[in-house]
Scaffold this motif. Structure first.
Motif, PDB file in Angstrom:
ATOM      1  N   GLY A  22       0.800  -1.223   0.000  1.00  0.00           N
ATOM      2  CA  GLY A  22       0.000   0.000   0.000  1.00  0.00           C
ATOM      3  C   GLY A  22       0.834   1.274   0.000  1.00  0.00           C
ATOM      4  O   GLY A  22       2.065   1.243   0.131  1.00  0.00           O
ATOM      5  N   PRO A  23       0.168   2.433  -0.146  1.00  0.00           N
ATOM      6  CA  PRO A  23       0.853   3.727  -0.258  1.00  0.00           C
ATOM      7  C   PRO A  23       1.786   4.055   0.903  1.00  0.00           C
ATOM      8  O   PRO A  23       2.821   4.698   0.715  1.00  0.00           O
ATOM      9  N   GLY A  24       1.436   3.612   2.111  1.00  0.00           N
ATOM     10  CA  GLY A  24       2.254   3.929   3.282  1.00  0.00           C
ATOM     11  C   GLY A  24       3.674   3.406   3.183  1.00  0.00           C
ATOM     12  O   GLY A  24       4.601   3.939   3.824  1.00  0.00           O
ATOM     13  N   GLU A  25       3.887   2.366   2.376  1.00  0.00           N
ATOM     14  CA  GLU A  25       5.218   1.776   2.248  1.00  0.00           C
ATOM     15  C   GLU A  25       6.194   2.751   1.596  1.00  0.00           C
ATOM     16  O   GLU A  25       7.404   2.709   1.872  1.00  0.00           O
ATOM     17  N   VAL A  26       5.680   3.643   0.742  1.00  0.00           N
ATOM     18  CA  VAL A  26       6.531   4.662   0.112  1.00  0.00           C
ATOM     19  C   VAL A  26       7.188   5.527   1.177  1.00  0.00           C
ATOM     20  O   VAL A  26       8.401   5.788   1.156  1.00  0.00           O
ATOM     21  N   ILE A  27       6.383   5.980   2.149  1.00  0.00           N
ATOM     22  CA  ILE A  27       6.880   6.843   3.228  1.00  0.00           C
ATOM     23  C   ILE A  27       7.860   6.091   4.112  1.00  0.00           C
ATOM     24  O   ILE A  27       8.916   6.617   4.484  1.00  0.00           O
ATOM     25  N   THR A  28       7.540   4.853   4.425  1.00  0.00           N
ATOM     26  CA  THR A  28       8.393   4.042   5.310  1.00  0.00           C
ATOM     27  C   THR A  28       9.791   3.870   4.721  1.00  0.00           C
ATOM     28  O   THR A  28      10.804   4.118   5.386  1.00  0.00           O
ATOM     29  N   ILE A  29       9.846   3.446   3.464  1.00  0.00           N
ATOM     30  CA  ILE A  29      11.139   3.221   2.807  1.00  0.00           C
ATOM     31  C   ILE A  29      11.910   4.534   2.672  1.00  0.00           C
ATOM     32  O   ILE A  29      13.119   4.589   2.900  1.00  0.00           O
ATOM     33  N   ALA A  30      11.198   5.604   2.313  1.00  0.00           N
ATOM     34  CA  ALA A  30      11.845   6.899   2.115  1.00  0.00           C
ATOM     35  C   ALA A  30      12.425   7.446   3.418  1.00  0.00           C
ATOM     36  O   ALA A  30      13.530   8.005   3.429  1.00  0.00           O
ATOM     37  N   PHE A  31      11.689   7.305   4.533  1.00  0.00           N
ATOM     38  CA  PHE A  31      12.181   7.773   5.832  1.00  0.00           C
ATOM     39  C   PHE A  31      13.446   7.020   6.238  1.00  0.00           C
ATOM     40  O   PHE A  31      14.399   7.603   6.752  1.00  0.00           O
ATOM     41  N   GLU A  32      13.447   5.717   6.007  1.00  0.00           N
ATOM     42  CA  GLU A  32      14.614   4.909   6.369  1.00  0.00           C
ATOM     43  C   GLU A  32      15.855   5.331   5.578  1.00  0.00           C
ATOM     44  O   GLU A  32      16.975   5.246   6.065  1.00  0.00           O
ATOM     45  N   ALA A  33      15.634   5.812   4.343  1.00  0.00           N
ATOM     46  CA  ALA A  33      16.751   6.242   3.489  1.00  0.00           C
ATOM     47  C   ALA A  33      17.046   7.732   3.621  1.00  0.00           C
ATOM     48  O   ALA A  33      17.876   8.269   2.874  1.00  0.00           O
ATOM     49  N   ASP A  34      16.353   8.427   4.559  1.00  0.00           N
ATOM     50  CA  ASP A  34      16.555   9.864   4.803  1.00  0.00           C
ATOM     51  C   ASP A  34      16.289  10.691   3.541  1.00  0.00           C
ATOM     52  O   ASP A  34      16.993  11.651   3.247  1.00  0.00           O
ATOM     53  N   LYS A  35      15.245  10.339   2.803  1.00  0.00           N
ATOM     54  CA  LYS A  35      14.944  10.999   1.537  1.00  0.00           C
ATOM     55  C   LYS A  35      14.281  12.366   1.702  1.00  0.00           C
ATOM     56  O   LYS A  35      14.249  13.154   0.763  1.00  0.00           O
ATOM     57  N   PHE A  36      13.732  12.649   2.879  1.00  0.00           N
ATOM     58  CA  PHE A  36      13.029  13.922   3.070  1.00  0.00           C
ATOM     59  C   PHE A  36      13.941  15.012   3.664  1.00  0.00           C
ATOM     60  O   PHE A  36      13.471  16.071   4.044  1.00  0.00           O
TER      61      PHE A  36
END
Length: 494
Positions: free
Chosen positions: A204-218
């Motif tokens: 689902g869409p929430g996985e985008v945020i999870t992976i991105a946060f772990e990679a410090d994308k924001f």
């Protein structure tokens, strides 16, 4: 990679519809003033969409997602400077240009410092637009060539001629109305793409945020006051100066202030166009981040060559062709072309206006008739369109077209924002002080732009510029303003 027939049909129908829509404005009988200002009767929402579309180019459509995919959201800081620049514009710049009653952005410089300032600024503008149009059309052709095998020269010539035809024949009305349509298309296309990515994730869409946060994308970048690297503060300062130049001295924007019915409408359109870019640029960064998460979840779907840092800008076009349903791909490709075409059409029309107002009527034929003026506008639009195609073809083979564009735009801008601010802020600044300031500013711009190339590896390498490339416009602007201000004070005391 072959483009499905449905997508090709969608894309070609869109291109044909935009060109025909733009040409339809040529059937109106207009004066030269109506050709360049629309007779001051255009609605604020359409002008605002045109300002927004001028902000967004194919560079934004491809480079911003690529930047977010490769690194983080440091580039988004540029957009955060826009509200402040827009506030300064609506408070000071819009009333100034509305009251001058001239279709030229550089008439003001003549009233302050004389004819040389107007000539200098207008020539800098024309050179910048040629470099800009060339870079945009070339960068637009790159992903199309990589994905579909289309010839780069063919893409450049077809795009350039299509835009040139309706921009030349339809005038500012055609540019603004086609910009408005293309702005809606590119927003709709980008939103559609983000939705598809989000709902294609395994969990689902929430996985985008999870992976991105772990990679410090924001991450918005380092908050250290370091102007050698791309920090938060460096990008913020650069964005403020670039946007002040856009709103304060760029013919493409000033011309839109004049097309509005009233000053109030001009203010509304400026706010709409500038503030709309902030969430849309956020949308592009979200797409890049979502693509990172998507290809982390499905690593086998991304070819090995696209995982290389230098190919980050091609990831979004690759997803458009390989990851979207048939028909939707055609809409997204049309969106990319919409972003590029809207910027190029604006540059063609505004450049023709500058040539007529600042050069032809000023020095060649002061009492030109309407027929002569219209002929000059048409011919200069045609010439700028052809020259932009030539410049785009010259970009073919350049190692980094984006870096070449940054270098050229820094040099060609000539620090004219500093000259404008000197005239606007320092009321007693003299022509002599301004001219000396410009001379020093050009020297600083030349040193910052060229010393890393010329002095690299030489015995005097210690004299080369070590500041970030983006600060060239900042230092050039400040040099002209400060030198002009100091000399004005000295001349006054003497």
């Amino acid at each position: 990679m072959d483009l499905p027939i449905l997508d090709l049909v969608v894309f070609l129908v869109y291109m044909a519809a935009i060109v025909l829509f733009g040409i339809s404005f040529s059937f109106k009988k207009r004066t030269a003033l109506e050709y360049t200002t629309g007779g001051g009767r255009l609605p604020s929402w359409a002008i605002g969409m045109s300002i927004f579309a001028t902000f967004v180019s194919s560079i934004s459509f491809l480079a911003l997602p690529g930047n977010a995919f490769l690194s983080n959201w440091n580039g988004f800081v540029f957009s955060l400077s826009i509200p402040l620049a827009a506030w300064i514009a609506v408070k000071y710049f819009v009333p100034l240009y509305r009251n001058l009653q001239s279709e030229s952005a550089y008439y003001y410089l003549e009233t302050r410092f004389g004819s040389w300032a107007r000539i200098y600024a207008s020539i800098c503008y024309l050179l910048t637009q040629l470099a800009r149009m060339g870079a945009i059309m070339y960068l637009l052709a790159l992903p199309m060539n990589a994905l579909f095998g289309w010839s780069i020269p063919m893409i450049i010539m077809c795009t350039g001629i299509s835009v040139m035809v309706y921009a030349m024949l339809g005038g500012i009305e055609a540019v603004i109305w086609t910009d408005a349509v293309q702005g809606i298309v590119l927003i709709g296309g980008a939103l559609l793409c983000l939705v598809v990515i989000l709902f294609s994730m395994p969990n689902g869409p929430g996985e985008v945020i999870t992976i991105a946060f772990e990679a410090d994308k924001f991450n918005l970048g380092s908050f250290n006051f370091n102007f050698v690297e791309s920090t938060f503060w460096m990008i913020l300062v650069y964005g403020l100066f670039i946007n002040l130049q856009n709103f304060g001295i760029d013919q493409s924007y000033i011309q839109r202030y004049i097309t509005a019915k009233t000053e109030k409408e001009a203010v509304k359109s400026t706010w709409l166009g500038s503030l709309l870019y902030v969430p849309v640029s956020l949308l592009f960064f979200l797409i890049g981040t979502a693509l990172f998460s998507y290809y982390q979840a499905f690593p086998d779907l991304l070819p090995a060559d696209l995982k290389l840092a230098e190919n980050a800008d091609k990831v979004f076009p690759y997803f458009i062709v390989s990851g979207l349903p048939s028909g939707v791909t055609g809409i997204l490709i049309a969106s990319i072309f919409a972003a590029g075409m809207s910027t190029v059409s604006t540059s063609i029309n505004s450049s023709a206006t500058v040539f007529l107002s600042d050069h032809y009527r000023k020095y060649i034929h002061k009492n030109a008739t309407e027929k002569q003026s219209m002929r000059v506008l048409l011919i200069s639009s045609f010439v700028m369109g052809i020259l932009s195609i030539v410049v785009a073809l010259a970009f073919n083979g350049v190692t980094s077209a984006l870096e070449a564009w940054w270098a050229l735009s820094s040099i060609f801008s000539g620090g004219i924002l500093g000259l404008f601010l000197l005239g606007f802020v320092v009321k007693k600044a003299s022509s002599k002080a301004a001219a000396i300031g410009v001379l020093f500013g050009v020297l600083v711009i030349g040193w910052m732009s060229l010393s890393p190339i010329i002095l690299n590896g030489t015995s005097i390498e210690g004299f080369k510029n070590v500041l970030h490339t983006n600060l060239t416009i900042v230092m050039g602007t400040l040099t002209i303003f400060i030198v002009g201000f100091v000399l004005t004070s000295l001349f006054k005391s003497k």
